[in-house]
Motif scaffolding. Structure first.
Motif, short mmCIF file in Angstrom:
data_model
loop_
_atom_site.label_atom_id
_atom_site.label_comp_id
_atom_site.label_asym_id
_atom_site.label_seq_id
_atom_site.Cartn_x
_atom_site.Cartn_y
_atom_site.Cartn_z
N LEU A 71 -1.81 8.78 -0.32
CA LEU A 71 -0.47 8.37 0.14
C LEU A 71 0.09 7.29 -0.77
O LEU A 71 1.30 7.12 -0.88
N GLU A 72 -0.81 6.56 -1.42
CA GLU A 72 -0.36 5.46 -2.28
C GLU A 72 0.22 5.97 -3.59
O GLU A 72 1.07 5.32 -4.18
N MET A 94 0.81 -1.21 0.00
CA MET A 94 0.00 0.00 0.00
C MET A 94 0.85 1.27 0.00
O MET A 94 0.54 2.23 -0.66
N MET A 95 1.91 1.26 0.78
CA MET A 95 2.68 2.48 0.95
C MET A 95 3.86 2.55 -0.01
O MET A 95 4.61 3.49 0.02
N ARG A 105 -8.29 7.49 -0.16
CA ARG A 105 -7.68 6.26 0.34
C ARG A 105 -7.97 5.19 -0.69
O ARG A 105 -9.08 5.09 -1.19
N LEU A 106 -6.97 4.39 -1.04
CA LEU A 106 -7.16 3.43 -2.12
C LEU A 106 -7.43 2.02 -1.63
O LEU A 106 -7.83 1.16 -2.40
N THR A 107 -7.20 1.76 -0.33
CA THR A 107 -7.32 0.38 0.15
C THR A 107 -8.55 0.17 1.02
O THR A 107 -9.33 -0.74 0.79
N THR A 108 -8.69 1.00 2.04
CA THR A 108 -9.83 0.81 2.96
C THR A 108 -10.55 2.14 3.16
O THR A 108 -10.01 3.20 2.86
N ARG A 109 -11.77 2.05 3.75
CA ARG A 109 -12.59 3.22 4.07
C ARG A 109 -12.74 4.12 2.83
O ARG A 109 -12.49 5.33 2.89
N ASP A 167 3.86 2.96 11.52
CA ASP A 167 3.17 2.59 10.29
C ASP A 167 2.08 3.58 9.92
O ASP A 167 1.54 3.53 8.81
N ASN A 168 1.70 4.40 10.87
CA ASN A 168 0.53 5.25 10.66
C ASN A 168 0.96 6.71 10.66
O ASN A 168 1.51 7.20 11.65
N ILE A 169 0.69 7.38 9.57
CA ILE A 169 1.23 8.74 9.36
C ILE A 169 0.73 9.74 10.41
O ILE A 169 1.44 10.67 10.77
N GLY A 179 -9.31 9.58 8.90
CA GLY A 179 -8.17 8.68 8.77
C GLY A 179 -6.87 9.45 8.88
O GLY A 179 -6.84 10.68 8.80
N ALA A 180 -5.79 8.66 9.05
CA ALA A 180 -4.48 9.23 9.36
C ALA A 180 -4.01 10.29 8.36
O ALA A 180 -3.30 11.22 8.72
N GLN A 181 -4.44 10.14 7.09
CA GLN A 181 -3.98 11.09 6.07
C GLN A 181 -4.38 12.53 6.40
O GLN A 181 -3.76 13.48 5.93
N TYR A 239 -14.25 0.77 9.11
CA TYR A 239 -13.68 0.27 7.84
C TYR A 239 -14.73 0.08 6.75
O TYR A 239 -14.48 -0.58 5.75
N1 UDP Z 1 -3.76 4.19 4.45
C1 UDP Z 1 -3.76 4.65 3.17
N2 UDP Z 1 -4.72 4.23 2.32
C2 UDP Z 1 -5.68 3.37 2.67
C3 UDP Z 1 -5.69 2.89 3.99
C4 UDP Z 1 -4.71 3.31 4.85
O1 UDP Z 1 -2.90 5.44 2.80
O2 UDP Z 1 -6.53 3.05 1.84
C5 UDP Z 1 -2.74 4.63 5.39
C6 UDP Z 1 -3.30 5.56 6.46
O3 UDP Z 1 -3.26 6.89 6.06
C7 UDP Z 1 -2.37 5.29 7.63
C8 UDP Z 1 -2.04 3.83 7.48
O4 UDP Z 1 -2.27 3.52 6.12
O5 UDP Z 1 -1.18 6.04 7.54
C9 UDP Z 1 -2.87 2.94 8.39
O6 UDP Z 1 -4.25 3.10 8.08
P1 UDP Z 1 -5.39 2.70 9.12
O7 UDP Z 1 -6.68 2.61 8.39
O8 UDP Z 1 -4.92 1.53 9.89
O9 UDP Z 1 -5.38 3.89 10.16
P2 UDP Z 1 -6.27 5.23 10.23
O10 UDP Z 1 -6.19 5.89 8.90
O11 UDP Z 1 -7.64 4.82 10.60
O12 UDP Z 1 -5.59 6.04 11.31
#
Ligand code: UDP
Length: 616
Positions: free
Chosen positions: A359-360, A24-25, A330-334, A194-196, A382-384, A483
């Motif tokens: 971020l991807e 993902m990253m 976000r390209l993977t989840t949520r 792992d989380n920005i 989300g973390a972004q 999620y």
């Molecule tokens: N992340 C991302 N794209 C996604 C899902 C996650 O860039 O589709 C990044 C997200 O920004 C974070 C890390 O992966 O830095 C972990 O994501 P998670 O969903 O676990 O945490 P959250 O965003 O809920 O804090």
């Protein structure tokens, strides 16, 4: 938070590819590395190569590493290094470890050490006692109740405690020969690299300001991350803090069995953190915030300078045609399922360009560049959203929440935007339509799967309309809901955003004078008189605070409190002038205590002057 072992690779590979990251990253890391690589190129070549150890290349790597770290190792030849080594060894034997800390509690303590050692086999820090050792505070066994200090900025987390084992310096004769680290070391735990969001909130901001606290923690300091994780996807961001390659716990064992840090600091300041993650009470803003937008912005500015990003100072005052919106994807989840439709709607409604980032797909520096000029940042929770650190004053953050997630319960980004002086507008939107949500019950539990739960519990969770407040970190209902993917109801979102734009504060750069507090009023005095058996007066007068004559303050007022001695209530008065005669409720032959303070612009309170004792 899953722990991952870091991979080892040879040095060439390390320069080309990220050593450990989720797929993902991957993209962002590669590009991010490239840009930061320019900054750290020279260092990377020797350091990274040396740090990634392979048994077959042990000797070759050892030489490179020694050169870079100038580590003083036992040596056969009579060289400077040999001399340095013996001096260091003698100091360790004779003086032992010396520790002086700041802070009263383990939660606010940072310690400075001379000759703190680390045994890489036992994975324990070691304090060597000699006749010259210092251990301040000397807590005795209270050092274990529960620990000497927190190694991460997350308060009182039992996995983040620091302590050391004690030995007499005489035991050194029976231990492996120590290897000395000559750099000033800054030893800490990253909380969740792992989380920005965690990277900035828990590590970078606290480390940046801890380094400001101690003058020898400068750009030549060596950061040592002891939490035990691999580099993680955002390692380049940590390199911004110092010109030296940070060390990971797992790398220490490559140097030897006993590592001694000549000078080191252990612990992180928590002064800048604004959020608690819900380990003991449901998550929310920290009580008693100590950080303002100014310090956050000073950090962001320093960070952007380091990654060579310059901002055109247009903010939201600039020309309308320069304004743009950033949609953080976000390209993977949520996911936002109708992202294209959302982007079109935003562009049409606000007549602005819309840029999509993720971020991807983009490097972190290029994201910071685009966010730092945006008028609006729209993103799923989300973390972004931590990138709102880099938004210009007056921008608007629009945070979207999936179905059944109450925005008021998850406010790290709202708290950031609304810190005093951060000057960012904030609005949240939540999906209230169940038909617009896509759940993922069959995914692993950490991505919100619920298939592993009892049938009843699965049904309860699926039927629930709102997740109640809960503790961190494994609440299945919360993970299930957070999620979800969302088809955003465009009309309801646009309405929320339009309202927010209408009531948006411009947050013009506030002048320093408008944040300055008054000093004490000077020459405060009281005169009393008695008119009749039941009538008396107190005249109180004072001079303006000393700093007022240098400031342009729109509104200056004074607050006077009058308390009859022995009573526990007082009468407060707000006055525009510098003297006043009080007669209401003033009794003859009575002692009154009088306090006076100045107030600028109705909310900037000054200190009270010394209490006046006024006898009628
Ligand atoms: N992340 C991302 N794209 C996604 C899902 C996650 O860039 O589709 C990044 C997200 O920004 C974070 C890390 O992966 O830095 C972990 O994501 P998670 O969903 O676990 O945490 P959250 O965003 O809920 O804090």
């Amino acid at each position: 938070m899953a722990r991952r072992a870091a991979q080892s690779s040879d040095s060439q590979q390390m320069l080309e590819y990220p050593s450990s990251s989720t797929a993902m990253m991957h993209t962002s890391v590669v590009s991010c590395r490239r840009s930061l690589g320019v900054l750290f190129n020279g260092l990377l070549v020797s350091v990274v190569a040396a740090l990634l150890w392979e048994y077959s290349k042990l000797r070759e790597h050892a030489a490179m590493l020694e050169e870079e770290l100038h580590m003083t190792q036992p040596s056969q030849e009579l060289t400077q290094a040999h001399l340095d080594y013996h001096l260091a060894l003698r100091a360790l034997h004779e003086d032992g470890t010396r520790m002086v800390c700041s802070g009263k509690m383990h939660t606010d303590r940072i310690c400075r050490f001379d000759y703190l050692c680390y045994n890489t086999e036992a994975e324990e820090f070691v304090f060597f006692h000699s006749n010259s050792s210092i251990m301040l505070p000397n807590l005795g066994s209270r050092r274990f109740q529960p620990a000497l200090l927190d190694m991460s900025s997350v308060e009182d987390h039992s996995t983040q405690y620091f302590n050391y084992l004690e030995l007499p310096a005489a035991a050194l004769r029976f231990l492996p020969k120590p290897v000395f680290v000559p750099d000033v070391a800054f030893i800490l735990n990253r909380f969740n690299p792992d989380n920005i969001m965690h990277v900035f909130h828990d590590d970078l901001l606290p480390a940046f300001y801890t380094m400001k606290l101690y003058s020898d923690l400068d750009e030549k300091a060596r950061l040592v991350f002891m939490e035990g994780w691999g580099e993680g996807p955002h390692f380049d961001l940590y390199k911004v803090l110092s010109n030296k390659q940070p060390l990971l716990k797992e790398q220490l064992r490559n140097f030897g069995k006993l590592i001694c840090f000549t000078k080191s600091y252990v612990g992180l300041s928590k002064m800048t953190t604004w959020y608690q993650y819900g380990f003991v009470q449901p998550q929310g803003p920290k009580a008693n915030l100590l950080v303002s937008g100014n310090e956050i912005r000073q950090f962001s500015k320093a960070f952007m300078d380091k990654i060579n990003i310059t901002v055109e100072a247009k903010g939201t005052d600039g020309n309308d045609k320069d304004k743009y919106i950033v949609v953080f994807s976000r390209l993977t989840t949520r996911l936002i399922l109708n992202e294209a439709e959302l982007i079109m709607a935003l562009a049409q409604t606000f007549q602005m360009k819309v840029f999509k980032v993720s971020l991807e797909e983009q490097s972190f520096p290029s994201i910071v560049q685009v966010v730092s000029g945006a008028s609006m940042l729209v993103s799923m929770h989300g973390a972004q959203l931590i990138t709102s650190l880099f938004l210009p004053r007056g921008a608007l953050v629009v945070e979207l929440f999936p179905f059944a997630v109450n925005p008021e319960h998850y406010t790290p980004y709202k708290t950031l935007a609304t810190l005093p002086g951060m000057d960012i507008n904030y609005v949240s939107w939540r999906n209230t339509k169940k038909e617009n949500t896509v759940t993922h019950p069959d995914r692993p539990w950490e991505q919100g799967g619920i298939a592993h739960l009892e049938k009843d519990e699965q049904e309860r969770i699926s039927a629930s309309k709102e997740v109640s407040r809960h503790l961190c970190c494994r609440n299945a209902e919360w993970l299930f809901r957070i999620y979800q993917d969302t088809k955003v109801d465009i009309p309801s979102l646009l309405e929320v955003v339009r309202e927010a734009v209408k009531s948006q504060h411009g947050f013009k750069m506030s002048k320093p004078a408008s944040k300055i507090h008054p000093g004490r009023v000077r020459e405060a005095q009281c005169h009393t008189s008695v008119q009749a058996a039941d009538k008396a007066k107190i005249t109180v007068s004072w001079q303006i605070p000393w700093n007022l004559k240098y400031l342009k303050v729109k509104e200056v007022k004074y607050e006077v409190w009058i308390q009859e001695q022995g009573e526990n209530t007082y009468m407060p008065y707000i006055l525009p002038q510098q003297n006043y005669t009080f007669s209401e409720n003033i009794k003859p032959f009575t002692t009154y205590l009088v306090w006076v303070r100045c107030i600028f612009s109705s909310n900037l309170l000054g200190p009270f002057a010394d209490v006046l004792v006024c006898r009628t």
